[in-house]
Design a protein around this motif. Structure first.
Motif, PDB file in Angstrom:
ATOM      1  N   THR A   3       0.575  -1.372  -0.066  1.00 27.32           N
ATOM      2  CA  THR A   3      -0.120   0.362   0.236  1.00 27.32           C
ATOM      3  C   THR A   3       0.432   1.111   0.126  1.00 27.32           C
ATOM      4  O   THR A   3       0.989   2.256  -0.747  1.00 27.32           O
ATOM      5  N   TYR A   4       2.101   1.275   1.103  1.00 26.70           N
ATOM      6  CA  TYR A   4       2.351   2.418   0.826  1.00 26.70           C
ATOM      7  C   TYR A   4       3.583   2.559  -0.094  1.00 26.70           C
ATOM      8  O   TYR A   4       3.637   3.729  -0.965  1.00 26.70           O
ATOM      9  N   ASN A   5       3.995   1.599  -0.475  1.00 25.33           N
ATOM     10  CA  ASN A   5       4.513   2.065  -2.680  1.00 25.33           C
ATOM     11  C   ASN A   5       4.105   1.840  -2.952  1.00 25.33           C
ATOM     12  O   ASN A   5       4.549   2.668  -3.734  1.00 25.33           O
ATOM     13  N   VAL A  49       2.624  12.002 -10.104  1.00 24.72           N
ATOM     14  CA  VAL A  49       2.470  13.431 -10.587  1.00 24.72           C
ATOM     15  C   VAL A  49       3.192  14.501 -10.203  1.00 24.72           C
ATOM     16  O   VAL A  49       3.252  15.817  -9.770  1.00 24.72           O
ATOM     17  N   LYS A  50       4.611  14.049 -10.063  1.00 27.91           N
ATOM     18  CA  LYS A  50       6.260  14.737  -9.464  1.00 27.91           C
ATOM     19  C   LYS A  50       5.688  15.362  -8.396  1.00 27.91           C
ATOM     20  O   LYS A  50       5.886  17.184  -7.624  1.00 27.91           O
ATOM     21  N   LYS A  51       5.119  14.603  -7.355  1.00 28.06           N
ATOM     22  CA  LYS A  51       4.497  15.524  -6.058  1.00 28.06           C
ATOM     23  C   LYS A  51       5.508  14.515  -4.469  1.00 28.06           C
ATOM     24  O   LYS A  51       5.325  13.613  -4.121  1.00 28.06           O
ATOM     25  N   VAL A  52       7.038  15.068  -4.641  1.00 27.31           N
ATOM     26  CA  VAL A  52       7.900  13.781  -4.323  1.00 27.31           C
ATOM     27  C   VAL A  52       7.628  13.956  -1.892  1.00 27.31           C
ATOM     28  O   VAL A  52       8.119  13.325  -2.219  1.00 27.31           O
ATOM     29  N   GLU A  53       7.731  15.448  -2.235  1.00 25.70           N
ATOM     30  CA  GLU A  53       7.795  16.193  -0.970  1.00 25.70           C
ATOM     31  C   GLU A  53       6.116  14.511  -0.527  1.00 25.70           C
ATOM     32  O   GLU A  53       6.282  14.455   1.010  1.00 25.70           O
ATOM     33  N   GLU A  54       4.995  15.333  -1.185  1.00 26.04           N
ATOM     34  CA  GLU A  54       3.937  14.547  -0.454  1.00 26.04           C
ATOM     35  C   GLU A  54       4.600  12.382  -0.235  1.00 26.04           C
ATOM     36  O   GLU A  54       4.288  12.068   0.472  1.00 26.04           O
ATOM     37  N   ALA A  55       5.466  11.743  -1.222  1.00 29.99           N
ATOM     38  CA  ALA A  55       6.071  10.678  -1.400  1.00 29.99           C
ATOM     39  C   ALA A  55       7.061  10.543  -0.085  1.00 29.99           C
ATOM     40  O   ALA A  55       6.353   9.791   0.564  1.00 29.99           O
ATOM     41  N   GLU A  56       7.676  11.838   0.059  1.00 28.71           N
ATOM     42  CA  GLU A  56       8.214  11.483   1.588  1.00 28.71           C
ATOM     43  C   GLU A  56       7.982  11.187   2.707  1.00 28.71           C
ATOM     44  O   GLU A  56       8.189  10.406   3.465  1.00 28.71           O
ATOM     45  N   LYS A  57       6.720  12.120   2.284  1.00 26.94           N
ATOM     46  CA  LYS A  57       5.634  11.881   4.323  1.00 26.94           C
ATOM     47  C   LYS A  57       5.139  10.545   4.345  1.00 26.94           C
ATOM     48  O   LYS A  57       5.046   9.919   5.510  1.00 26.94           O
ATOM     49  N   TYR A  58       4.914   9.969   3.388  1.00 26.48           N
ATOM     50  CA  TYR A  58       4.086   8.692   3.070  1.00 26.48           C
ATOM     51  C   TYR A  58       5.248   7.230   3.556  1.00 26.48           C
ATOM     52  O   TYR A  58       4.882   6.653   4.515  1.00 26.48           O
ATOM     53  N   PHE A  59       6.787   7.385   2.664  1.00 25.72           N
ATOM     54  CA  PHE A  59       7.882   7.213   3.672  1.00 25.72           C
ATOM     55  C   PHE A  59       7.732   7.231   4.450  1.00 25.72           C
ATOM     56  O   PHE A  59       8.606   6.305   5.383  1.00 25.72           O
ATOM     57  N   VAL A  60       8.054   8.698   5.564  1.00 23.06           N
ATOM     58  CA  VAL A  60       8.204   8.835   6.929  1.00 23.06           C
ATOM     59  C   VAL A  60       7.914   7.531   7.604  1.00 23.06           C
ATOM     60  O   VAL A  60       7.832   7.296   8.057  1.00 23.06           O
ATOM     61  N   GLU A  61       5.533   7.544   7.110  1.00 20.88           N
ATOM     62  CA  GLU A  61       4.697   7.069   8.370  1.00 20.88           C
ATOM     63  C   GLU A  61       5.424   5.612   7.746  1.00 20.88           C
ATOM     64  O   GLU A  61       4.661   5.181   9.050  1.00 20.88           O
ATOM     65  N   PRO A  97      10.905  -1.108   4.725  1.00 18.69           N
ATOM     66  CA  PRO A  97      10.464  -0.091   3.837  1.00 18.69           C
ATOM     67  C   PRO A  97      10.764  -1.970   2.556  1.00 18.69           C
ATOM     68  O   PRO A  97      12.823  -2.032   3.191  1.00 18.69           O
ATOM     69  N   THR A  98      11.039  -2.530   1.633  1.00 21.32           N
ATOM     70  CA  THR A  98      11.641  -2.610   0.779  1.00 21.32           C
ATOM     71  C   THR A  98      12.536  -2.409   0.089  1.00 21.32           C
ATOM     72  O   THR A  98      12.173  -1.079  -0.581  1.00 21.32           O
ATOM     73  N   VAL A  99      13.163  -3.493  -0.989  1.00 21.36           N
ATOM     74  CA  VAL A  99      13.712  -2.062  -1.842  1.00 21.36           C
ATOM     75  C   VAL A  99      12.953  -1.121  -2.940  1.00 21.36           C
ATOM     76  O   VAL A  99      13.481  -0.832  -4.154  1.00 21.36           O
ATOM     77  N   ILE A 100      12.042  -2.421  -3.200  1.00 21.44           N
ATOM     78  CA  ILE A 100      10.784  -1.297  -4.251  1.00 21.44           C
ATOM     79  C   ILE A 100      11.121   0.489  -3.233  1.00 21.44           C
ATOM     80  O   ILE A 100      10.268   1.031  -4.445  1.00 21.44           O
ATOM     81  N   SER A 101      10.428  -0.169  -2.539  1.00 22.47           N
ATOM     82  CA  SER A 101      10.348   1.530  -1.200  1.00 22.47           C
ATOM     83  C   SER A 101      11.342   1.711  -1.625  1.00 22.47           C
ATOM     84  O   SER A 101      11.003   4.049  -2.183  1.00 22.47           O
ATOM     85  N   TYR A 102      12.383   1.602  -1.533  1.00 22.68           N
ATOM     86  CA  TYR A 102      13.550   2.570  -1.834  1.00 22.68           C
ATOM     87  C   TYR A 102      14.312   2.732  -2.883  1.00 22.68           C
ATOM     88  O   TYR A 102      14.241   4.375  -3.769  1.00 22.68           O
ATOM     89  N   THR A 103      13.917   1.723  -4.228  1.00 22.79           N
ATOM     90  CA  THR A 103      13.627   2.637  -5.439  1.00 22.79           C
ATOM     91  C   THR A 103      12.709   3.413  -5.738  1.00 22.79           C
ATOM     92  O   THR A 103      13.396   4.324  -6.464  1.00 22.79           O
ATOM     93  N   THR A 104      11.614   2.979  -5.143  1.00 23.66           N
ATOM     94  CA  THR A 104      10.661   4.123  -5.885  1.00 23.66           C
ATOM     95  C   THR A 104      11.088   5.885  -5.504  1.00 23.66           C
ATOM     96  O   THR A 104      10.346   6.602  -5.976  1.00 23.66           O
ATOM     97  N   MET A 105      11.561   5.617  -4.115  1.00 22.94           N
ATOM     98  CA  MET A 105      11.629   7.027  -3.547  1.00 22.94           C
ATOM     99  C   MET A 105      13.253   7.593  -4.495  1.00 22.94           C
ATOM    100  O   MET A 105      12.690   8.523  -4.841  1.00 22.94           O
TER     101      MET A 105
END
Length: 750
Positions: free
Chosen positions: A281-283, A292-304, A312-320
């Motif tokens: 879900t988080y990924n 959609v170029k909203k990296v700040e929002e993506a960072e927020k969910y990564f921290v959450e 986080p998995t390798v997919i999570s890190y790769t996506t970020m």
């Protein structure tokens, strides 16, 4: 071991047992039952006759332990699949399979369907065993054929088989319909997927969350987010509760359609239903916001995610990392890479493939070089091979040619096919840096391995890469190597005029004129534009080699290709031909020169005209003279006539004088006398009479005494009529001269 003859059985029995006793791996005599044709599971009783059979015992004794691994016998289903693949589906093939298989059971039929080389073979076999009454299909075989047909987009066949199942006494289940829904979805036929889903309700097949999840994935993949919302509400109304996987699919689909707010609402709704988001879900949320170029929002969910103790998995890190790279935050991407390594999460090919292009775009070539080394050490190849051309170009742009060469070595170590474009970028930059020896070494590899001719090349060599190295080779005595390389390019359709002209120039400079002319013929045949300088070198090379005829041919080609040779080149060719005794060929070059408006080197022109007249090519000489006169240049007729008369070429002198008289050319009176004297001296009185008449008509005779000898000769030869006419003409000329003299005296007296 000795061979045992059956005819000497009684005598060899003791010898046989003695031989058997020394076998390194003796075989029990009980194993001989395998040679029997009996189908009994029990070994036969060892009678005296059987145990004493010399042939069987010899066979048993000859069975040594085989070396290496035993080869497993081919399975029956594999044999059938191979037969179907290699032979057309005919009655003969069906009979062959039937004779091979005594009984078709579910395991065999299922395995044949699974191992069939293509869906058509599987379908034919499925229908045949059923129609021939060899096997009654059950749920497993139906599922298998529906799966195979759906995978190969033979969806109408799959649909018919599914709907006909109750007629065969086989009940439907949800999984079969899910496979068909998914098959139509992958084929892009969303409407049929929806119809199959609706038909489940009509046919009384229970729909669970599995069917809904499959339908959501199909319709959201095609951007039908409104339809997905309607069916989601319908699912809730039927009392079917969504799972975490359902929400993951819905969120993924809404982000795919850039419905960010809707995706976020479903994420909140998921939490309100106390369905805990998982790492998928988080990924999905991180990936969606990055898209959609909203990296700040993506960072927020990564921290959450990390705050909820979801690792986080390798997919999570790769996506970020991909998100950071997309907005140019490459330094943050590098920090994230180090963080994932610190947590012992190993980057994969997707991670590196995401990061490397960003490093190249940010001109961080040192970091890119380190990442590439790490990939080579771990033997991880990127997902997209186009990154290598970017790496080579970036390192060359940074001036680090050694690092650029290391990229090529890395490709070889990672077993990634190198292409002509990769070598081309390196060759171009080596040439720009003046390191031609390294460029030539790379070129040698291209030629040796025929990399240019590989059919799957996506990066071809550019002219800016191959032209400098071809020019270098042609200027340094290696034109043959340059041509070998360029002929490979020609096979790929390259017809570069710069390369062609360099090759012609190189061959000519090296004295390989046949090769140069062969290149020239290819250029003419394929209508490749040429350069005048290359032709000039070719002509001059032929002249140096003492082949003026070939030089003239090259000069003609030069003119045909629209180039204007210099007057000095015309002179060189004419002079070489003239000195070689090819006067007429030199005359033709002169004609071309005059027609092109080049009116120089006239001293050589006069020599050519004189030689033509002296050799008896009078008409050709007169034609050239007329052409010259049209161009505004007249030859020295007096000199030509004088030379011809001195050499006894009276007919040539006569025709030349006649030509000059007809065109009212200025000729000295002494030249007339020389021609007449020469004709009389040669005994050609009638010719002398003829030309004298023409001279008199032009008023070109003042001294009639020179004609008396001509009159005598005419009378002597019996040409009295011509002699009388000439006498009257002379008398009339004298009276006319007297009248002119009297008029002159009268005017003086008065």
């Amino acid at each position: 071991m000795a061979y045992i003859s059956a005819s000497k059985r009684p005598h060899l029995r003791p010898r046989l047992y003695s031989d058997l006793s020394i076998i390194s791996n003796p075989i029990s005599l009980k194993s001989l039952y395998f040679f029997c044709s009996s189908s009994s599971a029990e070994p036969p009783i060892e009678t005296e006759t059987e145990t004493e059979s010399p042939v069987l015992l010899a066979e048993a004794a000859s069975q040594r332990a085989p070396r290496g691994r035993h080869r497993n016998p081919e399975k029956l289903e594999d044999v059938i699949c191979r037969m179907m693949a290699n032979r057309p589906w005919t009655t003969r093939l069906q009979n062959s399979i039937r004779s091979l298989v005594p009984e078709f059971d579910r395991s065999l039929v299922y395995n044949v369907l699974h191992g069939a080389r293509n869906s058509e073979h599987a379908l034919q076999f499925f229908r045949w065993v059923e129609r021939a009454g060899l096997f009654c299909h059950d749920r497993e075989t139906h599922c298998k054929i529906i799966e195979i047909l759906g995978r190969d987009s033979k969806l109408n066949h799959a649909r018919c088989i599914l709907l006909d199942m109750p007629k065969k006494g086989v009940n439907w289940d949800e999984d079969m319909f899910v496979m068909l829904i998914d098959g139509y979805g992958k084929a892009g036929i969303v409407q049929e997927s929806v119809k199959i889903f609706q038909k489940m309700e009509q046919l009384g097949v229970e729909r669970t969350i599995k069917s809904y999840d499959c339908l959501f994935k199909v319709i959201l993949r095609r951007g039908r987010y409104m339809m997905a919302k309607r069916y989601f509400n319908k699912m809730l109304s039927e009392g079917i509760m969504p799972t975490c996987n359902t929400y993951n699919i819905m969120i993924w689909g809404f982000f795919l359609s850039t419905r960010v707010e809707t995706a976020n609402r479903f994420f909140e709704d998921m939490k309100s239903r106390e369905i805990l988001p998982n790492v998928v879900t988080y990924n999905t949320m991180i990936n969606g916001y990055y898209r959609v170029k909203k990296v700040e929002e993506a960072e927020k969910y990564f921290v959450e995610m990390k705050g909820r103790n979801i690792a986080p998995t390798v997919i999570s890190y790769t996506t970020m990392i991909k998100g950071y790279v997309s907005v140019g935050r490459v330094d943050d991407a590098l920090k994230l890479l180090e963080e994932m390594k610190s947590f012992d999460i190993k980057p994969n090919a997707f991670t590196y493939s995401t990061l490397l292009p960003g490093l190249c775009d940010a001109d961080k070539m040192t970091e890119a070089q380190n990442i590439l080394k790490e990939m080579v050490e771990k033997f991880i190849a990127p997902m997209d091979n186009s990154i290598f051309i970017k790496l080579i170009t970036g390192q060359c742009k940074a001036g680090n040619l050694d690092a650029a060469s290391d990229v090529l070595k890395a490709m070889i170590r990672l077993s990634i096919p190198t292409e002509a474009g990769h070598y081309g970028v390196l060759i171009e930059n080596f040439c720009k840096a003046g390191i031609y020896d390294r460029a030539v070494k790379l070129l040698d590899k291209l030629i040796e391995k025929e990399i240019i001719l590989r059919p799957l090349n996506t990066f071809e060599m550019e002219p800016s890469a191959y032209n400098p190295v071809i020019m270098y080779l042609c200027n340094n005595g290696q034109t043959e190597k340059a041509e070998t390389f360029f002929r490979q390019l020609m096979k790929k359709g390259v017809l570069d005029p710069v390369a062609f002209n360099n090759l012609m120039y190189g061959h000519a400079s090296e004295g390989k004129l046949d090769s140069a002319f062969e290149v020239l013929k290819i250029m003419i045949r394929r209508k490749v534009p040429s350069e005048g300088s290359a032709f000039k070198v070719l002509v001059e090379s032929y002249l140096r080699k003492g082949e003026p005829t070939d030089a003239k041919t090259a000069l003609d080609c030069m003119i045909e290709q629209g180039h204007a040779p210099e007057s000095s080149l015309y002179r060189s060719v004419m002079e070489s031909l003239f000195e070689d005794g090819r006067v007429q060929t030199a005359s033709r070059v002169m004609k071309t020169m005059v027609e092109k408006g080049v009116m120089e080197n006239m001293d050589l022109v006069a020599k050519i005209l004189e030689a033509l007249l002296m050799r008896g090519h009078v008409e050709e000489a007169l034609g050239r003279i007329e052409l010259l006169m049209h161009g505004g240049w007249a030859p020295d007729f007096d000199n030509l006539l004088s030379v011809l008369c001195e050499k006894g070429k009276t007919i040539a002198a006569l025709k030349l004088l006649d030509f000059a008289l007809e065109r009212d050319c200025t000729i000295d009176f002494s030249s007339y006398d020389k021609v007449l004297d020469a004709l009389l001296g040669a005994g050609k009185t009638l010719n002398a009479y003829s030309i004298l008449c023409k001279v008199m008509e032009k008023g070109g005779v003042t001294d009639w005494s020179s004609c008396e000898e001509l009159i005598k000769n005419l009378n002597k030869e019996g040409n009295t009529k011509q002699a009388d006419i000439l006498s009257r003409m002379i008398m009339g000329g004298d009276r006319a001269a007297g009248r002119k003299k009297g008029n002159k005296l009268a005017s003086v007296v008065s």
